[in-house]
Design an enzyme around this catalytic site. Structure first.
Site, mmCIF file in Angstrom:
data_model
loop_
_atom_site.group_PDB
_atom_site.id
_atom_site.type_symbol
_atom_site.label_atom_id
_atom_site.label_comp_id
_atom_site.label_asym_id
_atom_site.label_seq_id
_atom_site.Cartn_x
_atom_site.Cartn_y
_atom_site.Cartn_z
ATOM 1 N N ASP A 32 40.268 32.586 30.079
ATOM 2 C CA ASP A 32 40.364 33.562 31.175
ATOM 3 C C ASP A 32 39.992 34.924 30.617
ATOM 4 O OD1 ASP A 32 41.445 35.168 33.449
ATOM 5 O OD2 ASP A 32 42.347 33.257 34.011
ATOM 6 N N THR A 36 41.445 39.100 37.028
ATOM 7 C CA THR A 36 42.362 38.872 38.161
ATOM 8 C C THR A 36 43.498 37.924 37.781
ATOM 9 O OG1 THR A 36 40.927 37.103 38.997
ATOM 10 C CG2 THR A 36 40.618 39.300 39.952
ATOM 11 N N LYS A 92 28.496 37.037 39.172
ATOM 12 C CA LYS A 92 28.144 36.545 37.836
ATOM 13 C C LYS A 92 28.965 35.318 37.422
ATOM 14 C CE LYS A 92 27.350 39.627 34.525
ATOM 15 N NZ LYS A 92 27.597 40.871 33.732
ATOM 16 N N ALA A 115 34.933 24.475 41.048
ATOM 17 C CA ALA A 115 35.711 24.873 42.228
ATOM 18 C C ALA A 115 34.789 25.557 43.223
ATOM 19 C CB ALA A 115 36.830 25.818 41.809
ATOM 20 N N TYR A 146 30.590 36.319 47.160
ATOM 21 C CA TYR A 146 31.372 35.128 46.810
ATOM 22 C C TYR A 146 30.689 33.888 47.383
ATOM 23 C CZ TYR A 146 35.612 32.150 46.553
ATOM 24 O OH TYR A 146 36.528 31.161 46.285
ATOM 25 N N TYR A 160 22.069 19.920 37.540
ATOM 26 C CA TYR A 160 22.469 19.369 36.234
ATOM 27 C C TYR A 160 22.829 17.889 36.352
ATOM 28 C CZ TYR A 160 22.261 23.296 33.030
ATOM 29 O OH TYR A 160 21.797 24.286 32.198
#
Ligand code: UDP
Length: 327
Positions: A32, A36, A92, A115, A146, A160
């Site tokens: 992380d 946030t 990003k 996610a 987003y 991929y």
């Protein structure tokens, strides 16, 4: 012992996923950048030998020593207020961050679950939303950073899968709530609970006729767990189809918290979806999953979590009146 990398580990969903995979006996590597996320969500895991933490931004090259069996990519801002404050980081992490993690999955031979979100459906014209619906997104609106990052994320993940034979999974997460949500993220549940605890009026945006369907975090985690271990590589909705208007939801919160606050109305944010409800037929038939926790039970647990916050925390200016951020 299976080894799993979880990005966004200090966030709301990421931290619950760390708990789940620790409980299942995995070696968990949390990552992380703490923009946030909050270390207090995973503090209890640091004493375990089976838990490691990297303070790292996944938009930069990601290196993890040793073998990896699974990757869960959950790093991303996830509330409209955050997109407004950090739009470029939001773009990003969904694009460059996903690219780095797919590359890592490829070299490690790991299965990766990313996610995604009901936001890829935008302000949906099909209701409830099935996985086949392509969506109705404003690319240049405030939520575009987003929504489009997540749409790109799905595309590159599928590329991929087909081009590099990486084992990929895509979950489309609908509104999820529970303990460890951020009091100041502006989302409707912490906003309403914070207001009720401070004795303030509840701010309903627009006339409150817009709908949402709220899924308790334990149900969401169970769905993600099952999807990761399944052999299904196409996107799948995980959410609770129990739909409610925001105005009725505000009334429910007043009852639940036994507060006597009034409801006040503020402007509806731009591109705020008018309706949202998952079609979960695929999750039911392919994963044998469906939500178990009803809204009153889940909301009570969430309320109890926020009740433990101190008055000084609750009264911080940054936790109040998000309508000033509304575009
Ligand atoms: N909302 C509201 N009052 C608030 C915060 C949010 O009426 O103080 C509304 C918001 O306009 C939206 C719904 O609640 O229609 C859910 O908002 P949230 O930000 O939680 O999630 P999302 O819009 O991304 O589903």
């Amino acid at each position: 012992m299976k080894r799993i990398l979880i990005t966004g580990a200090a966030g709301f969903l990421g931290s619950h996923l760390c708990d789940r995979f620790i409980a299942e006996g995995y070696h968990v590597i949390g990552m992380d950048n703490l923009i946030t996320g909050d270390l207090k969500n995973i503090e209890h895991l640091f004493k375990l030998d089976r838990f490691e933490f990297y303070h790292h931004d996944v938009t930069k090259f990601v290196h993890v020593p040793g073998e990896l069996d699974y990757i869960l990519h959950f790093a991303s801002p996830a509330s409209p207020i955050d997109y407004l404050k950090i739009p470029i980081q939001t773009l990003k992490v969904g694009s460059l961050g996903t690219h780095n993690l797919l590359g890592l999955a490829r070299v490690k031979g790991a299965r990766i679950l990313i996610a995604s979100t009901s936001e890829i459906y935008g302000d949906p014209l099909v209701h409830p939303q099935t996985e086949e619906y392509y969506g109705n997104v404003n690319t240049i609106g405030p939520r575009g950073v987003y929504d489009e990052a997540k749409r790109f994320q799905e595309s590159i993940t599928m590329a991929y899968h087909t081009f590099h034979n990486v084992e990929t999974r895509i979950v489309r997460i609908f509104n999820t709530y529970g303990p460890r949500m951020r009091l100041n993220d502006g989302r409707v549940i912490p906003a309403f609970i914070g207001q009720a605890l401070r004795g303030e009026d509840l701010t309903v945006f627009g006339d409150g006729s817009q709908t949402r369907s709220f899924c308790y975090v334990d149900d969401q985690v169970e769905g993600i767990y099952r999807l990761l271990l399944s052999d299904y590589h196409l996107p799948i909705n995980i959410g609770n189809p129990d739909e409610i208007s925001i105005l009725d939801f505000a009334r429910e919160i007043i009852k639940l918290t036994k507060s006597d606050q009034e409801i006040i109305f503020k402007d509806l944010p731009i591109n705020d979806p008018l309706q949202r409800c998952p079609d979960i037929t695929k999750a039911q038939t392919i994963l044998g999953w469906q939500p178990k926790v009803g809204r009153s039970e889940g909301m009570m647990k969430t309320f109890e979590y926020f009740q433990k916050f101190s008055d000084t925390e609750l009264l911080k200016e940054e936790h109040k009146d998000f309508s000033k951020f509304i575009y």
